[in-house]
Structures are given as structure tokens and as C-alpha cells.
Design an enzyme around this catalytic site. Structure first.
Site, PDB file in Angstrom:
ATOM      1  N   HIS A  78      33.981 -16.582  -3.974  1.00 41.25           N
ATOM      2  CA  HIS A  78      33.078 -17.738  -4.033  1.00 41.25           C
ATOM      3  C   HIS A  78      32.340 -17.755  -5.360  1.00 41.25           C
ATOM      4  O   HIS A  78      31.968 -16.706  -5.892  1.00 41.25           O
ATOM      5  CB  HIS A  78      32.088 -17.750  -2.858  1.00 41.25           C
ATOM      6  CG  HIS A  78      31.094 -16.617  -2.851  1.00 41.25           C
ATOM      7  ND1 HIS A  78      29.906 -16.662  -3.545  1.00 41.25           N
ATOM      8  CD2 HIS A  78      31.121 -15.408  -2.235  1.00 41.25           C
ATOM      9  CE1 HIS A  78      29.244 -15.540  -3.345  1.00 41.25           C
ATOM     10  NE2 HIS A  78      29.958 -14.750  -2.566  1.00 41.25           N
ATOM     11  N   ASP A 125      29.527 -19.740  -5.899  1.00 46.41           N
ATOM     12  CA  ASP A 125      28.096 -20.045  -5.789  1.00 46.41           C
ATOM     13  C   ASP A 125      27.286 -18.761  -5.835  1.00 46.41           C
ATOM     14  O   ASP A 125      27.759 -17.682  -5.470  1.00 46.41           O
ATOM     15  CB  ASP A 125      27.791 -20.832  -4.499  1.00 46.41           C
ATOM     16  CG  ASP A 125      28.258 -20.122  -3.243  1.00 46.41           C
ATOM     17  OD1 ASP A 125      29.361 -19.554  -3.257  1.00 46.41           O
ATOM     18  OD2 ASP A 125      27.511 -20.112  -2.244  1.00 46.41           O
ATOM     19  N   GLU A 148      29.530 -20.214  -0.149  1.00 49.85           N
ATOM     20  CA  GLU A 148      29.476 -19.054   0.750  1.00 49.85           C
ATOM     21  C   GLU A 148      28.043 -18.653   1.073  1.00 49.85           C
ATOM     22  O   GLU A 148      27.743 -18.219   2.183  1.00 49.85           O
ATOM     23  CB  GLU A 148      30.216 -17.867   0.121  1.00 49.85           C
ATOM     24  CG  GLU A 148      30.498 -16.725   1.090  1.00 49.85           C
ATOM     25  CD  GLU A 148      29.408 -15.664   1.169  1.00 49.85           C
ATOM     26  OE1 GLU A 148      29.411 -14.876   2.118  1.00 49.85           O
ATOM     27  OE2 GLU A 148      28.520 -15.626   0.297  1.00 49.85           O
ATOM     28  N   GLU A 161      34.569  -9.740  -2.079  1.00 56.50           N
ATOM     29  CA  GLU A 161      33.112  -9.571  -1.955  1.00 56.50           C
ATOM     30  C   GLU A 161      32.727  -8.157  -2.373  1.00 56.50           C
ATOM     31  O   GLU A 161      33.491  -7.216  -2.173  1.00 56.50           O
ATOM     32  CB  GLU A 161      32.690  -9.770  -0.490  1.00 56.50           C
ATOM     33  CG  GLU A 161      32.652 -11.203  -0.022  1.00 56.50           C
ATOM     34  CD  GLU A 161      31.424 -11.969  -0.531  1.00 56.50           C
ATOM     35  OE1 GLU A 161      30.606 -11.392  -1.264  1.00 56.50           O
ATOM     36  OE2 GLU A 161      31.325 -13.154  -0.194  1.00 56.50           O
TER      37      GLU A 161
HETATM   38 ZN   LIG Z   1      29.173 -12.894  -1.934  1.00 54.44          ZN
END
Ligand SMILES: [Zn+2]
Length: 379
Positions: free
Chosen positions: A73, A75, A137, A165
Site C-alpha cells: 500500500h 498510503d 490500507e 508489510e
Molecule cells: Zn502498512
């Protein structure tokens, strides 16, 4: 064929201030980078936090099986005041790349794009590589589901996904997530009968019933845990009785709770189990109850399979770490991947969401090497 350097790319990504679901041109930038190494790119819109939609990216190279996927992600969270180095400058100092998103998780995205670019330049392979990048996310979490919906419509099947992540704790690869616990919130409202506290027998006290319900729920063991997840736990987070008088038994009492549950439960089953306990106690106390639930996520888990063991071996080779397979941490977009076998492996998470977020450059290098090796061993 072009290749991308992970540090240079991470710097470029940090310079887009993509707070909330702001795009600022980042998806176009990524599409351009991926198109020029052969990926077909599709921007998929979802509802944004502001007026503009969130732009998410699905990029794919190849059409044959097997199909490996990377998920990330773009963001980032705010918390942007009092930084020593401006959060969107992407400055390197003393071996560290500084900036919002350097660990969570523009750094991880840069690593997998760099690894992919080098892999397809170096090797011939049979199969497909795809990349999903969500724009929300940290907020609405609608981006990855809309990409998954798009894939379902086109009957595209992902065989294995690497969620980039920041899963690592003290050093890259020391932890690999193979699932997450579920989370569910509940509100119990107990309805009694108010009255003068001097007239025992004329009222039904909802406080008594609620206290007994809480005690009963806290004394009920939900399970003994699984190999990779701790026992499920129910915790009360708020109790409330509106009452301004000292000698009036109130009409209502309410309490809120949160349950973190392991993969032995589905939320629907848990609700039934809890309702039964609550209603049995309430009935004995002659009270009525209303129970409301909000499920934030079901528990999920990929049983360690040959890909997970392969990644564990690669991490050992590159970092010397024997990764712990676990299900720690909060939620991530991994929860939207349904039955796709997957793991989460990324940079360290020691500065994520904090002021002065940063990653060491050597971590970026290590993670890129790990991703490259995953591709090499997967095909
Ligand atoms: Zn994250």
C-alpha cells in the site's frame, strides 16, 4: 531491460505525500515504472476518504501458471509534526533512509519492484507475477477488496501472495506472519426495572445482572489457543450506567467489550456462544438484553506449506535469521485475500507510524535480495 534500484525508488515514493487516500500522482508514476518492464497496469478506483476516489493498482506480467503476487500500500499515516528531517523529503543520513512510509511501506514496495525488475532481466521463467498496490490500507480499506473483486470477475487466480508489510521486529526476517487473529466488538445493554432502592422487590436491578454477565463471560474459556495463535480473549472496555440519584435503581446498564479470537472460531459462531451465556444469566436475573456486534475482521491463517518453508529457508540463507512464524500485530490488507495462501514479510516495524520513521539502507538491500530469491525459487 530496465532495472530499478530499491533505495532510489523508495526515495522517489516517499516524496509523494500520500496521506489518507491522496494519490498525488503516485499510481501513475508506479504504472509508468512497471509498464516499462513489461507489466500490464490497471488502475482500479475505490471510495476515498475525501471527494476524490482512491486509486489502486493491479499490474501483471505473464498469463500462465503459477501466479505469484506481491501486495502493498502506498498510503501513509499523518503524525507529521516535530520531525528532525521533513517527512516527505526522502533524505539519506548515516546509513538510514528517512521519511514517512520508509518502513510502512513504501520501502517494501521499492524492494519488491526492484527485485522483480532484476529477476525478469536475469531469468527466463514460466508463470506470472502480479502486483497489487492499495491506496487506503491505513484508512478505509476498500482498495484491496475492489482489486480482488476485479480479479474474481476475470477469473484470475493468485497461487501465492507475499504481503510486504513491515513484519520484522529486531532484524529483517526474524518474524514472518502467516495469519492474523480476528477482532469483534460487542455492546450489551441490560434492561431492568427502575425503582426506589429502599423497596427491595419492587425493582429489577440491571447492574446486578450486568455484573454477573461480565463475571460469567470472564470465567468462560473460549479455547486453549492454536500452535500459532494465543487463546482467544474477551476484554471489557467500558461499563456505563446513567444515573444521577443515589436512591434510584436504574433502568439500564451497558457494557462494551472486544474479543480477539484465533482461527478456531468464526465470528458467527462466537456470537451465538456469547449470546447464549449472556441471555442465560439475564433470564435468571429477570432482565432483558440487547446485544450488538461489529466484526472488524475474521481470523485467518495459512497452514505452513512448501512456499512458507521455502521463504523461511531463504531468509535463513540471506540474514542468518530463523524466522518465527506467527500471527502477531494489528490488521493488514492480507485479511482481504480470502483463501489465497500467503505470508507477510517486510522491513522492520520499529518506527512505523512514529515521528522520524526511517529504515536502514542495508535492510532495504537484504529485503530486495530475499524477494529476488523468492522469485527465483518459486518458478
Ligand atoms: Zn502498512
Amino acid at each position: 531491460m530496465k532495472t530499478y534500484n530499491e533505495l532510489k525508488l523508495a526515495k522517489e515514493l516517499i516524496r509523494f505525500p500520500t496521506v489518507k487516500t491522496e494519490d498525488k500522482g503516485i499510481m501513475k508514476f508506479l504504472s509508468r515504472k512497471l509498464s516499462s518492464i513489461g507489466f500490464k497496469c490497471k488502475i482500479i478506483k475505490s471510495k476515498g476518504t475525501g471527494r476524490k476516489p482512491a486509486l489502486n493498482l493491479y499490474a501483471k506480467l505473464g498469463n500462465s501458471k503459477p501466479h505469484i503476487n506481491f501486495l502493498g500500500h502506498t498510503d501513509v499515516v499523518a503524525n507529521l509534526n516535530n520531525w528532525k528531517i521533513p517527512p516527505f523529503k526522502g533524505v539519506v543520513r548515516k546509513g538510514y533512509l528517512n521519511g514517512r512510509g520508509s518502513q510502512d511501506m513504501k520501502g517494501g514496495i521499492a524492494c519488491f519492484i526492484s527485485a522483480v525488475s532484476n529477476f525478469i532481466k536475469d531469468k527466463k521463467f514460466k508463470g506470472s507475477i502480479s502486483i497489487i498496490i492499495a491506496a487506503d490500507e491505513e484508512t478505509t480499506g476498500l482498495g484491496t477488496p475492489s482489486v480482488i473483486k476485479y480479479l474474481k470477475k476475470r477469473r484470475e487466480k493468485i497461487d501465492f501472495s507475499v504481503v510486504a508489510e513491515p513484519s520484522s521486529n529486531k532484524s529483517v526476517g526474524d518474524e514472518i506472519r502467516i495469519g492474523r487473529r480476528g477482532s469483534m466488538n460487542g455492546i450489551i445493554s441490560v434492561h431492568g426495572k427502575s425503582g426506589h432502592s429502599a423497596f427491595y422487590g419492587s425493582y429489577i436491578n440491571p447492574c446486578t445482572a450486568l455484573a454477573k454477565i461480565i463475571a460469567k463471560l470472564k470465567n468462560t474459556s473460549l479455547d486453549n489457543g492454536t500452535k500459532f495463535m494465543p487463546p482467544s480473549n474477551l476484554e471489557f472496555t467500558k461499563m456505563n450506567v446513567e444515573n444521577l440519584s443515589e436512591n434510584v435503581v436504574p433502568q439500564f446498564a451497558t457494557a462494551k467489550f472486544n474479543v480477539r479470537f484465533n482461527s478456531k472460531h468464526k465470528s458467527s459462531y462466537l456470537k451465538k456462544k456469547l449470546n447464549k451465556i449472556i441471555n442465560t444469566v439475564a433470564r435468571k436475573e429477570k432482565c432483558k438484553t440487547r446485544i450488538e456486534y461489529r466484526v472488524s475482521g475474521e481470523a485467518f491463517y495459512t497452514k505452513p506449506n512448501k512456499e512458507i518453508y521455502m521463504v523461511k529457508k531463504i531468509v535463513k540463507k540471506i540474514t542468518g535469521n530463523s524466522s518465527k512464524l506467527n500471527c502477531r500485530g494489528g490488521t493488514s490488507d492480507s485479511r482481504f485475500l480470502g483463501s489465497i495462501p500467503r505470508l507477510e514479510l517486510g522491513l522492520r516495524n520499529n518506527t512505523i507510524h512514529m515521528v522520524d520513521e526511517r529504515t536502514s539502507i542495508s535492510d532495504l538491500k537484504k529485503l530486495t535480495k530475499i524477494y529476488y530469491n523468492i522469485l527465483e525459487n518459486y518458478f
